[in-house]
Write a protein that holds these residues in place. Sequence first.
Motif, PDB file in Angstrom:
ATOM      1  N   TYR A 227       9.573  -0.874   0.366  1.00 13.60           N
ATOM      2  CA  TYR A 227       8.839  -2.104   0.674  1.00 13.60           C
ATOM      3  C   TYR A 227       9.108  -2.560   2.111  1.00 13.60           C
ATOM      4  O   TYR A 227       8.188  -2.881   2.858  1.00 13.60           O
ATOM      5  N   LYS A 228      10.386  -2.576   2.491  1.00 18.51           N
ATOM      6  CA  LYS A 228      10.751  -3.033   3.840  1.00 18.51           C
ATOM      7  C   LYS A 228      10.166  -2.104   4.899  1.00 18.51           C
ATOM      8  O   LYS A 228       9.591  -2.557   5.887  1.00 18.51           O
ATOM      9  N   LEU A 229      10.299  -0.803   4.689  1.00 14.68           N
ATOM     10  CA  LEU A 229       9.758   0.163   5.647  1.00 14.68           C
ATOM     11  C   LEU A 229       8.244   0.007   5.747  1.00 14.68           C
ATOM     12  O   LEU A 229       7.683  -0.003   6.847  1.00 14.68           O
ATOM     13  N   ALA A 230       7.588  -0.134   4.598  1.00 15.40           N
ATOM     14  CA  ALA A 230       6.130  -0.299   4.593  1.00 15.40           C
ATOM     15  C   ALA A 230       5.723  -1.567   5.335  1.00 15.40           C
ATOM     16  O   ALA A 230       4.819  -1.540   6.165  1.00 15.40           O
ATOM     17  N   LYS A 231       6.409  -2.646   5.047  1.00 13.91           N
ATOM     18  CA  LYS A 231       6.076  -3.929   5.670  1.00 13.91           C
ATOM     19  C   LYS A 231       6.269  -3.877   7.186  1.00 13.91           C
ATOM     20  O   LYS A 231       5.449  -4.393   7.940  1.00 13.91           O
ATOM     21  N   GLU A 232       7.341  -3.238   7.626  1.00 17.84           N
ATOM     22  CA  GLU A 232       7.662  -3.240   9.051  1.00 17.84           C
ATOM     23  C   GLU A 232       6.938  -2.153   9.849  1.00 17.84           C
ATOM     24  O   GLU A 232       6.912  -2.216  11.072  1.00 17.84           O
ATOM     25  N   THR A 233       6.360  -1.156   9.170  1.00 12.86           N
ATOM     26  CA  THR A 233       5.612  -0.119   9.880  1.00 12.86           C
ATOM     27  C   THR A 233       4.110  -0.235   9.667  1.00 12.86           C
ATOM     28  O   THR A 233       3.336   0.353  10.408  1.00 12.86           O
ATOM     29  N   GLY A 234       3.726  -0.980   8.621  1.00  6.42           N
ATOM     30  CA  GLY A 234       2.307  -1.100   8.306  1.00  6.42           C
ATOM     31  C   GLY A 234       1.793   0.037   7.441  1.00  6.42           C
ATOM     32  O   GLY A 234       0.596   0.132   7.167  1.00  6.42           O
ATOM     33  N   ILE A 235       2.689   0.904   6.979  1.00  3.77           N
ATOM     34  CA  ILE A 235       2.309   2.006   6.102  1.00  3.77           C
ATOM     35  C   ILE A 235       2.326   1.488   4.667  1.00  3.77           C
ATOM     36  O   ILE A 235       3.201   0.723   4.283  1.00  3.77           O
ATOM     37  N   SER A 236       1.399   1.929   3.887  1.00  3.39           N
ATOM     38  CA  SER A 236       1.264   1.485   2.505  1.00  3.39           C
ATOM     39  C   SER A 236       2.518   1.762   1.672  1.00  3.39           C
ATOM     40  O   SER A 236       3.063   2.868   1.702  1.00  3.39           O
ATOM     41  N   GLU A 237       2.944   0.761   0.921  1.00  5.41           N
ATOM     42  CA  GLU A 237       4.101   0.944   0.030  1.00  5.41           C
ATOM     43  C   GLU A 237       3.781   1.961  -1.059  1.00  5.41           C
ATOM     44  O   GLU A 237       4.650   2.700  -1.503  1.00  5.41           O
ATOM     45  N   SER A 238       2.529   2.038  -1.463  1.00  3.57           N
ATOM     46  CA  SER A 238       2.147   3.005  -2.498  1.00  3.57           C
ATOM     47  C   SER A 238       2.343   4.441  -2.016  1.00  3.57           C
ATOM     48  O   SER A 238       2.598   5.335  -2.810  1.00  3.57           O
ATOM     49  N   LEU A 239       2.248   4.646  -0.697  1.00  2.00           N
ATOM     50  CA  LEU A 239       2.495   5.971  -0.142  1.00  2.00           C
ATOM     51  C   LEU A 239       3.944   6.396  -0.402  1.00  2.00           C
ATOM     52  O   LEU A 239       4.205   7.528  -0.799  1.00  2.00           O
TER      53      LEU A 239
END
Length: 73
Positions: free
Chosen positions: A19-31
């Motif tokens: 979640y944190k990585l997705a939020k901070e990179t803009g990459i989908s958490e579902s990925l």
Amino acid sequence: MKHSERILKIIEERKITGYKLAKETGISESLFSKWREKPSSKIASQNLELIADYLGCSVDYLLGRTDNPEVNK
């Protein structure tokens, strides 16, 4: 080791949530959820760049071309 496996290993070692990585990179958490369920070597180059920048390592390191995270950074 597939690219996604290496990424997941790094974020686990650093205690970074998907979640944190997705939020901070803009990459989908579902990925990240997909990678956990079924590791894949098919990761878009722009996503590899975003993840490498966020983790402070090189794309070559994420691709498994080197064990030195600083090479070609």
